[in-house]
Structure formats: structure tokens, C-alpha cells
Design a protein around this motif. Structure first.
Motif, PDB file in Angstrom:
ATOM      1  N   GLN A  48       0.830  -1.210   0.000  1.00  0.00           N
ATOM      2  CA  GLN A  48       0.000   0.000   0.000  1.00  0.00           C
ATOM      3  C   GLN A  48       0.855   1.247   0.000  1.00  0.00           C
ATOM      4  O   GLN A  48       0.517   2.241  -0.666  1.00  0.00           O
ATOM      5  CB  GLN A  48      -0.913   0.022   1.235  1.00  0.00           C
ATOM      6  CG  GLN A  48      -2.146  -0.843   1.125  1.00  0.00           C
ATOM      7  CD  GLN A  48      -3.156  -0.496   2.192  1.00  0.00           C
ATOM      8  OE1 GLN A  48      -2.801  -0.259   3.350  1.00  0.00           O
ATOM      9  NE2 GLN A  48      -4.421  -0.472   1.826  1.00  0.00           N
ATOM     10  N   ILE A  49       1.945   1.220   0.753  1.00  0.00           N
ATOM     11  CA  ILE A  49       2.837   2.384   0.809  1.00  0.00           C
ATOM     12  C   ILE A  49       3.432   2.659  -0.571  1.00  0.00           C
ATOM     13  O   ILE A  49       3.516   3.809  -1.014  1.00  0.00           O
ATOM     14  CB  ILE A  49       3.944   2.150   1.857  1.00  0.00           C
ATOM     15  CG1 ILE A  49       3.329   2.088   3.262  1.00  0.00           C
ATOM     16  CG2 ILE A  49       4.998   3.252   1.788  1.00  0.00           C
ATOM     17  CD1 ILE A  49       4.292   1.636   4.342  1.00  0.00           C
ATOM     18  N   VAL A  50       3.830   1.589  -1.276  1.00  0.00           N
ATOM     19  CA  VAL A  50       4.371   1.768  -2.626  1.00  0.00           C
ATOM     20  C   VAL A  50       3.302   2.319  -3.566  1.00  0.00           C
ATOM     21  O   VAL A  50       3.531   3.295  -4.299  1.00  0.00           O
ATOM     22  CB  VAL A  50       4.931   0.438  -3.162  1.00  0.00           C
ATOM     23  CG1 VAL A  50       5.274   0.555  -4.657  1.00  0.00           C
ATOM     24  CG2 VAL A  50       6.162   0.025  -2.372  1.00  0.00           C
ATOM     25  N   ILE A  51       2.120   1.713  -3.547  1.00  0.00           N
ATOM     26  CA  ILE A  51       1.060   2.129  -4.476  1.00  0.00           C
ATOM     27  C   ILE A  51       0.600   3.551  -4.201  1.00  0.00           C
ATOM     28  O   ILE A  51       0.447   4.354  -5.128  1.00  0.00           O
ATOM     29  CB  ILE A  51      -0.132   1.157  -4.403  1.00  0.00           C
ATOM     30  CG1 ILE A  51       0.287  -0.237  -4.894  1.00  0.00           C
ATOM     31  CG2 ILE A  51      -1.306   1.674  -5.248  1.00  0.00           C
ATOM     32  CD1 ILE A  51      -0.759  -1.318  -4.637  1.00  0.00           C
ATOM     33  N   SER A  52       0.379   3.878  -2.927  1.00  0.00           N
ATOM     34  CA  SER A  52      -0.227   5.180  -2.598  1.00  0.00           C
ATOM     35  C   SER A  52       0.786   6.305  -2.465  1.00  0.00           C
ATOM     36  O   SER A  52       0.527   7.431  -2.907  1.00  0.00           O
ATOM     37  CB  SER A  52      -1.039   5.065  -1.307  1.00  0.00           C
ATOM     38  OG  SER A  52      -0.210   4.705  -0.209  1.00  0.00           O
ATOM     39  N   ARG A 133      14.496   4.306 -13.108  1.00  0.00           N
ATOM     40  CA  ARG A 133      13.490   5.247 -13.616  1.00  0.00           C
ATOM     41  C   ARG A 133      12.132   4.615 -13.839  1.00  0.00           C
ATOM     42  O   ARG A 133      11.123   5.298 -13.789  1.00  0.00           O
ATOM     43  CB  ARG A 133      13.997   5.875 -14.935  1.00  0.00           C
ATOM     44  CG  ARG A 133      15.251   6.722 -14.771  1.00  0.00           C
ATOM     45  CD  ARG A 133      15.023   7.853 -13.790  1.00  0.00           C
ATOM     46  NE  ARG A 133      16.207   8.681 -13.606  1.00  0.00           N
ATOM     47  CZ  ARG A 133      16.279   9.685 -12.733  1.00  0.00           C
ATOM     48  NH1 ARG A 133      15.226   9.957 -11.967  1.00  0.00           N
ATOM     49  NH2 ARG A 133      17.385  10.391 -12.607  1.00  0.00           N
ATOM     50  N   HIS A 134      12.107   3.316 -14.087  1.00  0.00           N
ATOM     51  CA  HIS A 134      10.829   2.657 -14.330  1.00  0.00           C
ATOM     52  C   HIS A 134      10.100   2.500 -13.000  1.00  0.00           C
ATOM     53  O   HIS A 134      10.629   1.869 -12.068  1.00  0.00           O
ATOM     54  CB  HIS A 134      11.059   1.289 -14.972  1.00  0.00           C
ATOM     55  CG  HIS A 134       9.803   0.638 -15.447  1.00  0.00           C
ATOM     56  ND1 HIS A 134       8.933  -0.032 -14.595  1.00  0.00           N
ATOM     57  CD2 HIS A 134       9.253   0.549 -16.684  1.00  0.00           C
ATOM     58  CE1 HIS A 134       7.917  -0.501 -15.276  1.00  0.00           C
ATOM     59  NE2 HIS A 134       8.076  -0.167 -16.554  1.00  0.00           N
ATOM     60  N   PRO A 135       8.895   3.070 -12.868  1.00  0.00           N
ATOM     61  CA  PRO A 135       8.216   3.036 -11.565  1.00  0.00           C
ATOM     62  C   PRO A 135       7.919   1.631 -11.060  1.00  0.00           C
ATOM     63  O   PRO A 135       8.007   1.362  -9.859  1.00  0.00           O
ATOM     64  CB  PRO A 135       6.930   3.834 -11.809  1.00  0.00           C
ATOM     65  CG  PRO A 135       6.736   3.831 -13.301  1.00  0.00           C
ATOM     66  CD  PRO A 135       8.107   3.793 -13.875  1.00  0.00           C
ATOM     67  N   GLY A 136       7.571   0.715 -11.975  1.00  0.00           N
ATOM     68  CA  GLY A 136       7.280  -0.642 -11.550  1.00  0.00           C
ATOM     69  C   GLY A 136       8.509  -1.340 -10.991  1.00  0.00           C
ATOM     70  O   GLY A 136       8.457  -1.973  -9.925  1.00  0.00           O
ATOM     71  N   LEU A 137       9.629  -1.219 -11.695  1.00  0.00           N
ATOM     72  CA  LEU A 137      10.862  -1.833 -11.223  1.00  0.00           C
ATOM     73  C   LEU A 137      11.337  -1.185  -9.924  1.00  0.00           C
ATOM     74  O   LEU A 137      11.826  -1.868  -9.016  1.00  0.00           O
ATOM     75  CB  LEU A 137      11.950  -1.718 -12.296  1.00  0.00           C
ATOM     76  CG  LEU A 137      11.708  -2.503 -13.586  1.00  0.00           C
ATOM     77  CD1 LEU A 137      12.830  -2.243 -14.578  1.00  0.00           C
ATOM     78  CD2 LEU A 137      11.595  -4.000 -13.285  1.00  0.00           C
ATOM     79  N   MET A 138      11.192   0.138  -9.840  1.00  0.00           N
ATOM     80  CA  MET A 138      11.615   0.838  -8.633  1.00  0.00           C
ATOM     81  C   MET A 138      10.779   0.422  -7.429  1.00  0.00           C
ATOM     82  O   MET A 138      11.288   0.158  -6.336  1.00  0.00           O
ATOM     83  CB  MET A 138      11.520   2.350  -8.838  1.00  0.00           C
ATOM     84  CG  MET A 138      12.268   3.159  -7.783  1.00  0.00           C
ATOM     85  SD  MET A 138      11.223   3.597  -6.374  1.00  0.00           S
ATOM     86  CE  MET A 138      10.281   4.929  -7.119  1.00  0.00           C
ATOM     87  N   GLY A 139       9.459   0.321  -7.635  1.00  0.00           N
ATOM     88  CA  GLY A 139       8.588  -0.094  -6.542  1.00  0.00           C
ATOM     89  C   GLY A 139       8.874  -1.513  -6.096  1.00  0.00           C
ATOM     90  O   GLY A 139       8.910  -1.812  -4.899  1.00  0.00           O
ATOM     91  N   GLY A 140       9.121  -2.405  -7.077  1.00  0.00           N
ATOM     92  CA  GLY A 140       9.445  -3.779  -6.736  1.00  0.00           C
ATOM     93  C   GLY A 140      10.763  -3.889  -5.996  1.00  0.00           C
ATOM     94  O   GLY A 140      10.887  -4.641  -5.010  1.00  0.00           O
TER      95      GLY A 140
END
Length: 352
Positions: A48-52, A133-140
Motif C-alpha cells: 500500500q505504501i508503494v502504491i499510494s 526510472r521505471h516506476p514498476g521496477l523501482m517499486g518492486g
């Protein structure tokens, strides 16, 4: 949306989230809520912290572009999938795959939330944000790093020897770290008080120093300076309360968890009250005071309902009332507030 409309919407959303959460918490047994319920729901919080906070509920774009309520349902589904995977892996490893949710498992998952918030708030996702830079990779990468760091600290700091006589105790699951397990857990929750309080201060006075010395405004220097202040404030709280004889678990729940809950209401449901246009530190002082007021009111509400429905005793050695309060506030209500305040929020409000 003007300030009055925003305030009214925040009040209605908060009341709805609190009512729904309390209704749920009062329908299930305290044992389930503080056991499997906490495991399942707390496992979803770092995602949730990553998504929000990190993605601002605008990534993945395919989900963010959906109309409401499909947008909120899609983000909730993504959150549930990640959280379920985390809960299962943690149960199989830290929890040893046991039939009951043990303190090993529950404390690790709670501790991982504190680690994630430190990485995201004062450190601003350093070193991942500037490198990926890629948000998905960074969040993961951020999620993996948070759980890995939490596990390393868990193995080094937590000692469950005080539970050696309990039927669920298994020596191979006990990290046998430096401190009795409650101490690092309680201190990590105490650290979240200044972490969230500094957000309402816009990180003053660290931000004021960074304005005068450019180096202090860059990561990781800014984050480390903020972290030093956070540890000092948490240490001060520990000295004032635990050092003067307050039980550390009562301190964690009745002071730290409760105040953090007040902060979450202002930050999640009221977006930090942007309509309050005052210079720092006055803005921060007013908002921190409001958070403490909300915390006192919420503690009174949750505790009175728990006592009326379950008559839970307070205090050690098992702390049934305190653990119910912590689970109800931060394992149930806080995630629901994120769902309501971020996932189902109007897209125009997020992007505008």
C-alpha cells in the motif's frame, strides 16, 4: 474543491472508514483479529505504501486510467495479490509454516512496515529512485529491499528467549538477537511518531537547514540527518515514558500506535490539510496538536467498544486489550483508509 468541501469529504470518509473497520473488528474474535487477521492485513501495508505514496496511485497506468469504482477495485486487487504473496512467504519462512500465527511472524511483518516507511519518507526511496526510472521496477526493488533489510535487522536484533516455555516456541525460528523482541519492535513503532510528525512539519527544521546548505538537501544526507532527528525524538519518548516506569507494550500502543493513528487520519484522509496556509513551524505545531487530539478521541472510542463487547483485560503478560487496539487501528482501519483515501479517490483530485 474548496477547503470546506475538502474538510467535509475528509470527515465523511474518515467516519465511514472507522465505522466499517470497527464493525468488522467487533464481528470477529479478538484471537483471530490479533492473530491471522493481523498477519494477513499487515502483510498488505508495505505494498500500500508503494502504491499510494511512491506511485501516487497513478501506476500501473492501465489501472490508473480506469473510471471509478473500477480503478479503486483494480488497485485493491493488486494490493491484495502482493500482500497475499508476502503473507504466504513470511508464514512459510519466518513463521515456520506453523498452524498458529506466532510472535515471530507477527513481529517481523509489523517491523517491516516501520522499515518501509523509513525508506520511503525520510530517505525518499534512496537509492532506488535516482537509479531506477521505471516506476514498476523501482517499486518492486523497494519492496524487496524493505523486506530484506527488515529480515536482516530482525535476525540481528530480536530475541524471543522470553517465550521459550510457550508451546509454539521453536529455537530454529528464534533469531536470538541482541535484545528482547519487544524492545526493537516498540522502538521501531516509536520512531514512526517523529517520522509522521515531521511530514506535517514539512521536515522542518531539517528542510530549513537544507535551504541554507545545499548539500544537506541531497539524499542520502537529507535522509540521514532526518533519521538522526527521528532516532533522537524516539529516544526522548522512550526516556520520558518507559524510562519513568511505563510498561513498554502499553507505551507502544497507548502512546505510539495511537498517535500514529491520529497522524494517518490527517495525512491519508485529509491529505495533510493543504488548506492550512501557515509558515513552519506553526503549521506543524497546529497539525501535530490536531493529530494528538484525534488520537485521544480514537483511543477512547476503540477502547470503550472493545471493553463493552469483549471485556478484554489490559496489561501483561499477554496484553489482550492493547493488542486488539493496535490491530484494530493499524492493521484494519489504516489499510481501509488508504483504500478509501487513495485507491477510490477521484482521479481529477489526484492529478489536479
Amino acid at each position: 474543491m474548496n477547503a470546506l468541501q475538502s474538510l467535509r469529504r475528509g470527515v465523511i470518509a474518515t467516519a465511514g472508514a472507522v465505522f466499517a473497520s470497527l464493525f468488522f473488528c467487533l464481528q470477529v474474535s479478538p484471537e483471530w483479529l490479533t492473530g491471522w487477521g493481523t498477519v494477513i492485513l499487515v502483510a498488505m501495508v508495505p505494498a500500500q505504501i508503494v502504491i499510494s505514496l511512491v506511485w501516487q496511485s497513478s501506476y500501473p497506468k492501465r489501472l490508473a486510467d480506469l473510471p471509478q469504482p473500477l480503478r479503486g477495485i483494480a488497485f485493491t486487487g493488486l494490493n491484495v495479490l502482493v500482500g497475499a504473496a508476502v503473507a504466504y512467504l513470511a508464514w512459510r519462512t519466518v513463521g515456520g509454516g506453523m498452524d498458529l500465527p506466532t510472535p515471530f511472524l507477527i513481529m517481523y511483518l509489523i517491523f517491516s512496515v516501520a522499515v518501509m516507511l523509513v525508506l520511503v519518507v525520510p530517505l525518499q526511496c534512496w537509492p532506488f529512485a535516482p537509479a531506477i526510472r521505471h516506476p514498476g521496477l523501482m517499486g518492486g526493488a523497494l519492496l524487496l529491499a524493505a523486506y530484506a533489510l527488515a529480515y536482516a535487522l530482525f535476525r540481528g536484533l530480536f530475541d524471543f528467549g522470553f517465550l521459550a516455555e510457550a508451546p509454539f516456541y521453536r529455537p530454529e525460528l528464534d533469531p536470538q538477537g541482541l535484545f528482547m523482541a519487544w524492545i526493537p519492535l516498540v522502538f521501531s513503532i516509536a520512531m514512526l511518531v517523529p517520522v509522521l510528525g515531521l511530514v506535517l512539519f514539512d521536515f522542518w527544521p531539517v528542510s530549513a537547514l537544507a535551504g541554507k546548505v545545499a548539500l544537506l538537501g541531497k539524499q542520502p544526507v537529507f535522509g540521514l540527518l532526518a533519521l538522526a532527528l527521528i532516532v533522537a525524538v524516539a529516544g526522548g519518548l522512550w526516556t520520558v515514558f518507559v524510562g519513568q516506569g511505563m510498561d513498554q507494550v502499553l507505551f507502544m500502543v497507548r502512546i505510539c500506535v495511537t498517535v500514529n493513528f491520529g497522524y494517518f487520519i490527517l495525512l491519508v484522509m485529509f491529505d495533510g490539510v493543504p488548506a492550512l496556509k501557515l509558515p513552519q513551524p506553526w503549521r506543524g505545531l497546529i497539525l501535530n496538536g490536531a493529530a494528538v487530539g484525534l488520537a485521544v478521541a480514537m483511543l477512547s472510542l476503540y477502547e470503550s467498544l472493545a471493553q463493552r463487547h469483549f471485556a478484554l483485560p489490559s496489561g501483561g503478560p499477554t496484553y489482550p486489550l492493547e493488542l486488539w487496539l493496535a490491530s484494530a487501528m493499524l492493521a484494519v482501519t489504516f489499510p481501509l483508509m488508504v483504500v478509501v483515501g487513495s485507491y477510490f479517490k477521484r482521479v481529477s483530485a489526484i492529478r489536479g
